[in-house]
Scaffold this motif. Structure first.
Motif, PDB file in Angstrom:
ATOM      1  N   HIS A 200       0.753  -1.294   0.081  1.00  0.00           N
ATOM      2  CA  HIS A 200      -0.046   0.007   0.285  1.00  0.00           C
ATOM      3  C   HIS A 200       0.858   1.254   0.063  1.00  0.00           C
ATOM      4  CE1 HIS A 200       0.304   1.633   4.158  1.00  0.00           C
ATOM      5  NE2 HIS A 200       1.211   0.625   4.338  1.00  0.00           N
ATOM      6  N   GLU A 201       0.062   2.649  -0.076  1.00  0.00           N
ATOM      7  CA  GLU A 201       0.951   3.839   0.017  1.00  0.00           C
ATOM      8  C   GLU A 201       0.320   4.710   0.946  1.00  0.00           C
ATOM      9  OE1 GLU A 201      -0.416   6.589  -1.535  1.00  0.00           O
ATOM     10  OE2 GLU A 201      -1.970   5.487  -1.991  1.00  0.00           O
ATOM     11  N   ASN A 202      -0.952   4.345   1.522  1.00  0.00           N
ATOM     12  CA  ASN A 202      -1.555   5.193   2.351  1.00  0.00           C
ATOM     13  C   ASN A 202      -2.260   4.561   3.532  1.00  0.00           C
ATOM     14  OD1 ASN A 202      -3.714   7.238   3.188  1.00  0.00           O
ATOM     15  ND2 ASN A 202      -5.053   7.056   1.521  1.00  0.00           N
ATOM     16  N   ASP A 203      -1.576   5.040   4.715  1.00  0.00           N
ATOM     17  CA  ASP A 203      -1.814   4.431   5.961  1.00  0.00           C
ATOM     18  C   ASP A 203      -3.311   4.392   6.402  1.00  0.00           C
ATOM     19  OD1 ASP A 203       0.887   3.719   6.491  1.00  0.00           O
ATOM     20  OD2 ASP A 203       1.366   5.600   7.235  1.00  0.00           O
ATOM     21  N   GLU A 204      -4.036   5.671   5.866  1.00  0.00           N
ATOM     22  CA  GLU A 204      -5.356   5.843   6.315  1.00  0.00           C
ATOM     23  C   GLU A 204      -6.407   4.859   5.733  1.00  0.00           C
ATOM     24  OE1 GLU A 204      -6.707  10.364   6.946  1.00  0.00           O
ATOM     25  OE2 GLU A 204      -5.530  10.410   5.019  1.00  0.00           O
ATOM     26  N   TRP A 205      -6.119   4.168   4.492  1.00  0.00           N
ATOM     27  CA  TRP A 205      -6.853   3.191   3.824  1.00  0.00           C
ATOM     28  C   TRP A 205      -6.553   1.860   4.256  1.00  0.00           C
ATOM     29  CZ3 TRP A 205      -6.871   5.256  -1.986  1.00  0.00           C
ATOM     30  CH2 TRP A 205      -7.433   6.438  -1.936  1.00  0.00           C
ATOM     31  N   THR A 206      -5.613   1.563   5.378  1.00  0.00           N
ATOM     32  CA  THR A 206      -5.395   0.301   5.610  1.00  0.00           C
ATOM     33  C   THR A 206      -5.938  -0.070   6.990  1.00  0.00           C
ATOM     34  OG1 THR A 206      -3.025   0.732   6.479  1.00  0.00           O
ATOM     35  CG2 THR A 206      -3.360   0.195   4.186  1.00  0.00           C
ATOM     36  N   ASP A 207      -6.092   1.002   7.793  1.00  0.00           N
ATOM     37  CA  ASP A 207      -6.534   0.930   9.276  1.00  0.00           C
ATOM     38  C   ASP A 207      -7.809  -0.139   9.454  1.00  0.00           C
ATOM     39  OD1 ASP A 207      -4.692   2.662   9.911  1.00  0.00           O
ATOM     40  OD2 ASP A 207      -5.972   4.062  10.339  1.00  0.00           O
TER      41      ASP A 207
ATOM     42  N   ASN B 204      -2.374  -6.591  -2.971  1.00  0.00           N
ATOM     43  CA  ASN B 204      -2.006  -5.298  -3.465  1.00  0.00           C
ATOM     44  C   ASN B 204      -3.204  -4.209  -3.474  1.00  0.00           C
ATOM     45  OD1 ASN B 204      -1.242  -2.807  -5.204  1.00  0.00           O
ATOM     46  ND2 ASN B 204      -1.860  -4.284  -6.964  1.00  0.00           N
ATOM     47  N   ARG B 205      -2.859  -2.987  -2.487  1.00  0.00           N
ATOM     48  CA  ARG B 205      -3.838  -1.853  -2.517  1.00  0.00           C
ATOM     49  C   ARG B 205      -3.244  -0.579  -3.047  1.00  0.00           C
ATOM     50  NH1 ARG B 205      -8.135  -1.788   0.188  1.00  0.00           N
ATOM     51  NH2 ARG B 205      -7.836   0.233   1.054  1.00  0.00           N
ATOM     52  N   ILE B 206      -2.369  -0.690  -3.902  1.00  0.00           N
ATOM     53  CA  ILE B 206      -1.804   0.515  -4.342  1.00  0.00           C
ATOM     54  C   ILE B 206      -3.087   1.144  -5.129  1.00  0.00           C
ATOM     55  CG2 ILE B 206      -0.337   1.616  -5.970  1.00  0.00           C
ATOM     56  CD1 ILE B 206       1.023   0.731  -3.211  1.00  0.00           C
TER      57      ILE B 206
ATOM     58  N   ALA C  29       7.194  -3.221  -9.769  1.00  0.00           N
ATOM     59  CA  ALA C  29       8.449  -3.944  -9.814  1.00  0.00           C
ATOM     60  C   ALA C  29       8.501  -5.142  -8.780  1.00  0.00           C
ATOM     61  CB  ALA C  29       9.654  -2.961  -9.359  1.00  0.00           C
ATOM     62  N   VAL C  30       7.855  -4.752  -7.511  1.00  0.00           N
ATOM     63  CA  VAL C  30       7.582  -5.856  -6.194  1.00  0.00           C
ATOM     64  C   VAL C  30       6.748  -6.779  -7.043  1.00  0.00           C
ATOM     65  CG1 VAL C  30       6.307  -6.048  -4.414  1.00  0.00           C
ATOM     66  CG2 VAL C  30       8.051  -4.032  -4.686  1.00  0.00           C
ATOM     67  N   LEU C  31       5.647  -6.576  -7.627  1.00  0.00           N
ATOM     68  CA  LEU C  31       4.681  -7.548  -8.124  1.00  0.00           C
ATOM     69  C   LEU C  31       5.476  -8.492  -9.035  1.00  0.00           C
ATOM     70  CD1 LEU C  31       1.316  -5.533  -8.577  1.00  0.00           C
ATOM     71  CD2 LEU C  31       1.896  -7.267  -6.653  1.00  0.00           C
ATOM     72  N   ALA C  32       6.136  -7.831 -10.040  1.00  0.00           N
ATOM     73  CA  ALA C  32       6.879  -8.547 -10.910  1.00  0.00           C
ATOM     74  C   ALA C  32       7.989  -9.746 -10.305  1.00  0.00           C
ATOM     75  CB  ALA C  32       7.707  -7.838 -11.930  1.00  0.00           C
TER      76      ALA C  32
ATOM     77  N   ILE D 265      -0.651 -13.941  -4.944  1.00  0.00           N
ATOM     78  CA  ILE D 265      -0.996 -12.511  -4.934  1.00  0.00           C
ATOM     79  C   ILE D 265      -2.464 -12.166  -5.045  1.00  0.00           C
ATOM     80  CG2 ILE D 265      -0.380 -10.199  -6.058  1.00  0.00           C
ATOM     81  CD1 ILE D 265       2.131 -11.652  -7.272  1.00  0.00           C
ATOM     82  N   VAL D 266      -3.067 -11.311  -4.404  1.00  0.00           N
ATOM     83  CA  VAL D 266      -4.324 -10.742  -4.479  1.00  0.00           C
ATOM     84  C   VAL D 266      -4.218  -9.289  -5.215  1.00  0.00           C
ATOM     85  CG1 VAL D 266      -6.471  -9.998  -3.586  1.00  0.00           C
ATOM     86  CG2 VAL D 266      -5.131 -12.091  -2.584  1.00  0.00           C
ATOM     87  N   ASN D 267      -4.822  -9.336  -6.517  1.00  0.00           N
ATOM     88  CA  ASN D 267      -4.758  -8.237  -7.355  1.00  0.00           C
ATOM     89  C   ASN D 267      -3.307  -7.907  -7.901  1.00  0.00           C
ATOM     90  OD1 ASN D 267      -7.569  -8.003  -7.130  1.00  0.00           O
ATOM     91  ND2 ASN D 267      -7.469  -5.895  -6.284  1.00  0.00           N
ATOM     92  N   GLY D 268      -2.757  -8.932  -8.816  1.00  0.00           N
ATOM     93  CA  GLY D 268      -1.260  -8.660  -9.395  1.00  0.00           C
ATOM     94  C   GLY D 268      -1.275  -7.707 -10.074  1.00  0.00           C
TER      95      GLY D 268
END
Length: 314
Positions: A8-15, A51-53, A71-74, A83-86
């Motif tokens: 992810h890249e957004n802490d608010e959306w993972t809580d 993947n929640r990007i 890159a990480v997904l590759a 992987i969920v949502n590759g």
């Protein structure tokens, strides 16, 4: 120990998700992919990778999060991790053009759209579209970013020449058919594990900010009704007994594109025809709407991830 890894890249959306994972006593680890390093000669840990990007990462000053995540997904896919949502889901998340082509490939109707790079080409595209009313939007956006409604090409020209014009982060602007609905709302169809969970009705009478996450809607949870009413109308409402036939098409579309978790937004015109215009593979849920309906997307998602983790032990 094998665990659930959240990219992810957004802490608010993972809580909300991590709260549910803890509630179910599921091990997890957060990978914040705004920046970092990746040793391509190393092997990933064992586990489930979700993947929640988001396509809107650049609006939070995380402009390269999708590229780093790709890159990480590759790397993960090279080592056959679950992987969920590759990478296919990510590709659709960051490009509406890719979304529309995939939707059309699946036989799903989208609004007529012309892409353009450069202000003069945007104006030319609007002339070619040849419609009384039309919308401009960014190819890579999120939360309705860059969406503007116009009723003439002259109004578009004034916007393009003004300080209000927003350059898309990838340079691509979409000029799109405006679908006039009999009532001001759209429906967002939520899926977990490729299976329909519920549809949420989103009031659009105040504009195009459609993000259902609590972090997006703290000041926008309610919109006013007519002057005679004293009761505010909820902007997000989970629909009861809702499953139109298009849901079957959506589930097939998700299977064909290896997407496990998504929110698909659609609008109906005056003749009742569905037009699908957005696929959110980084989907969020509105807690107030869910509490009223007694159904919880993040709980279903946590259960789904937990089920995949359990299968990985077998």
């Amino acid at each position: 120990m094998s665990k659930i890894y959240i990219l992810h890249e957004n802490d608010e959306w993972t809580d909300h998700l991590t709260e549910r994972l803890e509630e179910l006593d599921l091990p997890y680890e957060l990978w914040h992919l705004d920046q970092g390093t990746l040793d391509l000669t190393s092997e990933p840990p064992e586990g489930i990778f979700y993947n929640r990007i988001s396509a809107s990462s650049h609006t939070r000053n995380h402009p390269y999060a999708p590229e780093f995540t790709e890159a990480v997904l590759a790397w993960l896919e090279r080592h056959d991790r679950t992987i969920v949502n590759g990478s296919r889901a990510l590709r659709l998340e960051v490009s509406k053009v890719n979304q529309y082509m995939a939707l059309n490939q699946a036989g799903i109707r989208t609004p007529k759209t012309i892409t353009a790079v450069g202000k003069e080409n945007i104006l030319d595209a609007a002339r070619r579209l040849d419609m009384e009313s039309f919308i401009t939007k960014h190819n890579r956006a999120g939360k309705g970013q860059g969406v503007q409604l116009f009723h003439s090409t002259e109004a578009l020209r004034e916007y393009l020449d003004s300080d209000s014009f927003e350059d898309p982060v990838d340079g691509i602007t979409l000029i799109q058919q405006y679908i006039e609905a009999p009532e001001p709302y759209i429906v967002r169809h939520e899926f977990v594990g490729g299976t329909f969970v519920y549809g949420v009705k989103v009031d659009t009478s105040e504009g195009f900010e459609l993000c259902p996450a609590d972090a997006c809607s703290i000041e926008d949870l309610y919109c006013p009704t007519d002057a005679e009413s004293q009761t505010p109308k909820a902007k997000f409402e989970v629909l009861e007994n809702y499953r139109p036939s298009i849901v079957d098409d959506y589930e097939r579309f998700l299977r064909e594109n290896n997407i496990d978790v998504a929110g698909i937004e659609a609008i109906q015109d005056k003749e009742g025809r569905f037009y699908t215009y957005d696929v959110n593979t980084n989907t969020n849920y509105n807690s107030d709407a869910e509490a009223k309906a007694g159904t919880y997307g993040m709980l279903e998602l946590a259960k789904y991830l937990g089920g995949l983790l359990q299968k990985s032990f077998v």
